[in-house]
Design an enzyme around this catalytic site. Structure first.
Site, PDB file in Angstrom:
ATOM      1  N   LYS A  83      10.013 -40.516  -7.979  1.00 14.78           N
ATOM      2  CA  LYS A  83      10.863 -39.669  -7.091  1.00 14.78           C
ATOM      3  C   LYS A  83      12.076 -38.980  -7.798  1.00 14.78           C
ATOM      4  O   LYS A  83      12.645 -39.318  -8.839  1.00 14.78           O
ATOM      5  CB  LYS A  83      11.357 -40.752  -6.046  1.00 14.78           C
ATOM      6  CG  LYS A  83      11.929 -40.188  -4.837  1.00 14.78           C
ATOM      7  CD  LYS A  83      12.294 -41.441  -3.843  1.00 14.78           C
ATOM      8  CE  LYS A  83      13.056 -40.984  -2.607  1.00 14.78           C
ATOM      9  NZ  LYS A  83      13.271 -42.134  -1.651  1.00 14.78           N
ATOM     10  N   SER A 164      11.748 -41.501   2.806  1.00 13.80           N
ATOM     11  CA  SER A 164      11.919 -40.511   1.956  1.00 13.80           C
ATOM     12  C   SER A 164      11.100 -40.262   0.806  1.00 13.80           C
ATOM     13  O   SER A 164      11.232 -39.289  -0.025  1.00 13.80           O
ATOM     14  CB  SER A 164      13.693 -40.329   1.626  1.00 13.80           C
ATOM     15  OG  SER A 164      14.005 -41.397   0.723  1.00 13.80           O
ATOM     16  N   SER A 188      12.057 -46.057   3.164  1.00 13.90           N
ATOM     17  CA  SER A 188      11.639 -44.963   2.529  1.00 13.90           C
ATOM     18  C   SER A 188      10.499 -45.146   1.387  1.00 13.90           C
ATOM     19  O   SER A 188      10.046 -44.249   0.925  1.00 13.90           O
ATOM     20  CB  SER A 188      13.014 -44.501   1.471  1.00 13.90           C
ATOM     21  OG  SER A 188      13.830 -43.999   2.489  1.00 13.90           O
TER      22      SER A 188
END
Length: 485
Positions: A83, A164, A188
């Site tokens: 990420k 996210s 997330s």
């Protein structure tokens, strides 16, 4: 090349590497080809934000090492996506999806990235994400960032990706990599894991180091594995482990961490397990179709020998409302992170980022920056606000002591079971672990999963349950990646 990369597990890949059927260099090229064909053209799901320019060199060096010394372990020569809020001390940026940080280089690896490199993993690139982990503004679509654009759900482009860690989940779902690393503050990992039909492990806060990760919350943040199988997620979890003196939360894990979590992979792990279902509040947003999928999952667990306590209500669930904790922690946590980047960093404070966005509104403020402004204007950064102190104590009392702890103790539970990621708010505020597992698809093709949750450092039980469910009811299927345009 005869090797089939789609849905290949880490064991499949290692067997092919050991036999000489493929090399790690060829493996990277196969993933890059899929990214070119489906992430950057065709369906254009837009999950990969940046490719490591050194990936092929690293792969070749690990191929040589395999020939001369043998593999280091199950991650040797395996491409991994991170990420975009996880620092890498290489030629890649770390931006959290923000154009304000598009030219930001971390300078050194995050602790977990060092662990991955030591395990022989290839850091192949960075995954797109919801900008600033969905803490930039109200109403920003999950999976959107000003730097990377919109990530699409490959199962149904009308379905959200969740966030996210949207790119991390979608890249794994689409076989652009075998495993990826996401982060979670409140859902997330679990949310995009559910909507991407993959496995997401949100560990106990304190199990995995947070050092070198662009933060949201000093009390709720954690990194975690994302994979297509429970075994692969656990192998990645093993590689991420390591005691980091720089992360105060890790002082809570002493005597509670296992060197190898694969010993808990038990296909019969549901037999005799006591699983509670908090029906009240957590089922209000389910459609009839989703409810049917969830109830079918529960029946499967009963068939595998689980004792289901239904309902096992969390009596505080409806008392858990808005909390100012993350808003208060974000400003100080981000400013401390930016300060550690050194004097050459493009942004030094949250205010610098806000000012940059104001100066480039067309590119950066498609959805505004209301949350960033709230964090800058309403918090001192000293954690002395009365509302923050009260909310932090309330969260711990309602989510831990009187919430999850009380329910599990009352019903003598091994785990709680939530539909999709609906339990993420209470488990994240408690700092407790969860694992999301695919359980089916709606008639529109949208994935739907179930989440096993428990108390701090009870990952072994969650791994048993998730693995048993997955192995006996293998429902995951890859997306077609067919263009709808």
């Amino acid at each position: 090349m005869s090797f089939e990369i789609v849905e290949a597990t880490l064991s499949d890949i290692q067997a092919a590497l050991d036999s000489g059927e493929i090399t790690s260099r060829q493996l990277v090229l196969m993933y890059l080809e899929r990214i070119a064909d489906h992430d950057k053209s065709g369906l254009t799901v837009n999950s990969v934000l940046e490719i490591n320019p050194d990936a092929l060199f690293i792969a070749e060096s690990l191929d040589v090492e395999r020939q001369l010394q043998g593999p280091r372990g199950p991650l040797h020569g395996i491409p991994v996506l991170l990420k975009d809020n996880i620092n890498t001390g290489d030629n890649m940026h770390t931006s959290a999806g923000s154009l304000a940080l598009a030219d930001s280089f971390a300078g050194e690896d995050a602790f977990i990235v060092r662990r991955l490199r030591e395990a022989g993993a290839i850091i192949m690139g960075k995954a797109n994400m919801t900008e600033f982990a969905n803490f930039m503004t109200n109403g920003m679509p999950s999976g959107y960032s000003s730097r990377g654009g919109q990530v699409l759900n490959p199962y149904n482009i009308s379905t959200p990706t969740g966030g996210s860690s949207a790119g991390s989940a979608v890249a794994v779902a689409c076989n652009f990599c075998s495993v990826s690393v996401g982060t979670e503050t409140s859902g997330s990992i679990l949310n995009p894991g559910n909507l991407g039909s993959i496995i997401g492990i949100k560990p106990t806060v304190g199990l995995i180091s947070r050092s070198g990760i662009l933060p949201l919350s000093s009390t709720q943040d954690t990194a975690g594995p994302m994979a297509r199988t429970v075994r692969d997620a656990v192998l990645l979890l093993n590689a991420l482990l390591g005691q980091d003196a720089g992360d105060a939360a890790m002082g809570t894990n002493r005597g509670k961490v296992h060197e190898d979590y694969t010993v808990f992979l038990d296909a019969d792990g549901l037999r005799g397990a006591r699983i509670g279902i908090p029906r009240d509040y957590y089922f209000e947003e389910l459609t009839e179709e989703q409810l049917a999928l969830f109830n079918a999952s529960v029946e499967r667990m009963r068939e595998l020998g689980a004792t289901i306590i239904d309902p096992a209500e969390i009596t505080t669930a409806r008392e858990i409302s808005y909390s100012s904790v993350v808003l208060n922690e974000f400003k100080t946590s981000l400013n401390a992170y930016l300060a550690r980047l050194g004097p050459g960093a493009p942004m030094r404070t949250l205010k610098d980022i806000i000012d940059f966005n104001h100066a480039h509104p067309v590119q950066t403020l498609k959805f505004g920056q209301a949350t960033l402004l709230d964090a800058e204007l309403t918090t001192s950064g000293t954690f002395t606000e009365l509302q923050y102190l009260r909310d932090r104590m309330t969260d711990l009392r309602l989510c831990k002591e009187l919430g999850i702890d009380a329910t599990m103790r009352e019903h003598q539970l091994d785990a709680l079971l939530f539909p999709a990621d609906f339990g993420a708010r209470i488990t994240s505020r408690a700092g407790y672990p969860s694992i999301v597992v695919p359980s089916g698809y709606t008639s529109a093709g949208a994935p739907f999963g179930v989440t096993f949750s428990a108390r701090a450092y009870e990952e072994p039980m969650l791994i048993r349950l998730a693995y048993a469910y997955e192995q006996n009811y293998k429902v995951r299927k890859p997306p077609s990646l067919r263009s709808f345009i």
